[in-house]
Design an enzyme around this catalytic site. Structure first.
Site, PDB file in Angstrom:
ATOM      1  N   ASP A   1       0.842  -1.194   0.000  1.00 50.11           N
ATOM      2  CA  ASP A   1       0.000   0.000   0.000  1.00 50.11           C
ATOM      3  C   ASP A   1       0.877   1.243   0.000  1.00 50.11           C
ATOM      4  O   ASP A   1       1.500   1.577   1.003  1.00 50.11           O
ATOM      5  CB  ASP A   1      -0.882  -0.029   1.249  1.00 50.11           C
ATOM      6  CG  ASP A   1      -1.900   1.084   1.287  1.00 50.11           C
ATOM      7  OD1 ASP A   1      -1.845   1.977   0.418  1.00 50.11           O
ATOM      8  OD2 ASP A   1      -2.749   1.070   2.189  1.00 50.11           O
TER       9      ASP A   1
ATOM     10  N   ASP B   1      -0.523   7.170  -7.456  1.00 46.67           N
ATOM     11  CA  ASP B   1      -0.848   6.005  -6.646  1.00 46.67           C
ATOM     12  C   ASP B   1      -0.816   4.755  -7.509  1.00 46.67           C
ATOM     13  O   ASP B   1      -1.516   4.666  -8.515  1.00 46.67           O
ATOM     14  CB  ASP B   1      -2.226   6.177  -6.010  1.00 46.67           C
ATOM     15  CG  ASP B   1      -2.582   5.007  -5.108  1.00 46.67           C
ATOM     16  OD1 ASP B   1      -1.694   4.471  -4.439  1.00 46.67           O
ATOM     17  OD2 ASP B   1      -3.769   4.618  -5.084  1.00 46.67           O
TER      18      ASP B   1
END
Length: 430
Positions: A105, A311
């Site tokens: 993540d 991201d």
């Protein structure tokens, strides 16, 4: 369907199982296997590639709702994981090493995993780590500087530092902040051990997590993220090269650390990383898009630094409404195909195609100091037979440069030099 519900379906989650590939001095690389690849244990052969795409969108509903909303608070936040998350990484903790899967993540600043004894744990299909069986496990005391530096830490009666992470969909993890040996296994028979790595040993973990993943491996910014903890060992560098989503071979993408992560050679362009609160995400400054020769400004004014998050776990690129409207208009002017509705009711701009040879317009993302040309397979995705959709969407949540746009780009992060670098690359040949 309301606009709010519609926007929540705009993100995809790409799963990757990661296996260690090779280790070098101060550098190593790992393989990234798409969750829907035949090499993945999560592969579902009864579903076609379009169902995989739609399922990915629906797995990320909570992420779209809470990515930016949560980032504005002072409590520790991470990407909201629906089902099993974005990327899975195989690694080991403890002595002797205990093999587990962790969700990678880039928006999280801590490494945590489910631990015995479980006060309340989600249904994990793989064995749960028992710290009492590890000779290298050690709790962090409340008085330590590290305990004080981790946000939302607290003190238990036994003078043990405790962490708490709350997610936007009401998932959470709570447990002991600890020191442990983290090991990355190698397919060459070697392994790289990182002793005294800070981990969160979660004894209370609830919400939408389940499956093989035992927790989160945070690669974001922050004192307890894996990226920060390995900073001296890897020189603050990591990079990845994502295969096109349409690639159905057994080839794998790469995640590199250290010197192996340096992006160099002809065609490299770099843009500054912007430090903002909370200091978890990777903020970049996007000045404009170009659709061939038509320029669409991203910012209405000057000095808008750090206006978009890059991201690797979000698939679509999300833009402010006024930017998306102008960008879509520029695309419509260039594409001479019949428009159709998306049968999945996810995308807002779709076209009917009779072959895969249509030459879609080149779109360039103009970051500060870096003009990044996006491959057509990164900007238009096939969602059904004969239907292709534009992989950008408007959002009231906040701008995010997603991983579809990053396909066939070697993307390098250097948190010591505070830059992100891009290089057009055929990721299937790395």
């Amino acid at each position: 369907m309301s606009k709010h519900s519609f926007l929540t379906l705009l993100f995809f989650s790409l799963y990757f199982i990661i296996s260690f590939s090779h280790a070098l001095n101060n550098s190593f690389s790992v393989e990234l296997i798409h969750r829907d690849s035949p090499k993945s244990p999560l592969y579902q052969p009864t579903q076609n590639k379009y169902q995989h795409l739609v399922n990915s969108a629906r797995r990320s509903i909570n992420r779209a709702n809470h990515f930016y909303k949560n980032s504005l608070t002072n409590t520790p936040q991470s990407d909201v994981i629906h089902e099993s998350g974005e990327y899975l990484m195989t690694y080991s903790v403890g002595t002797p090493p205990f093999n587990i899967y962790g969700i990678i993540d880039t928006g999280s600043d801590i490494v945590w995993l489910q631990c015995e004894p479980c006060e309340q744990c989600y249904n994990q299909t793989t064995p749960i780590f028992n710290p009492s069986k590890s000779s290298s496990y050690k709790n962090i005391p409340c008085s330590s500087d590290l305990c004080q530096s981790v946000r939302s830490s607290s003190c238990k009666d036994q003078n043990i530092c405790e962490y708490t992470i709350k997610y936007g969909d009401h998932s959470h993890s709570q447990g002991d902040l600890s020191i442990e040996t983290l090991t990355l296994d190698s397919t060459t028979g070697h392994s790289v051990a990182f002793p005294k790595t800070t981990i969160g040993c979660g004894h209370s973990n609830t919400g939408t997590f389940h499956g093989a993943a035992s927790g989160i491996v945070g690669l974001g910014l922050g004192p307890a993220s894996l990226t920060t903890q390995l900073k001296s060992s890897i020189g603050g560098k990591f990079s990845y090269c994502l295969l096109p989503y349409s690639d159905e071979s057994n080839r794998t993408s790469k995640l590199n650390f250290g010197e192996a992560a340096v992006v160099s050679g002809n065609g490299v362009s770099s843009t500054p990383l912007v430090k903002k609160d909370p200091p978890i995400f990777y903020y970049l400054t996007l000045e404009a898009f170009s659709v061939e020769n038509d320029r669409v400004l991203f910012s209405e004014g000057s000095g808008d630094e750090g206006n978009i998050i890059i991201d690797s776990g979000t698939t679509l690129t999300l833009l402010p409404d006024y930017v998306y409207t102008n960008l879509e208009s520029a695309v419509v002017e260039k594409v001479k195909l019949d428009r159709v509705d998306d049968p999945n009711q996810i995308f807002s701009l779709c076209y009917s195609i009779t072959s895969d040879d249509y030459d879609f317009p080149l779109i360039t993302a103009h970051f500060k100091g870096a003009d990044v040309q996006l491959h057509s397979t990164s900007t238009f995705v096939k969602v059904a037979d004969g239907i292709v959709c534009f992989a950008f969407q408007s959002s009231e949540i906040g701008p995010i440069f997603g991983n579809l746009a990053q396909q066939n780009l070697l993307v390098g992060y250097d948190i010591q030099q505070n830059i992100v670098s891009f290089k057009a690359t055929d990721c299937t040949k790395l």
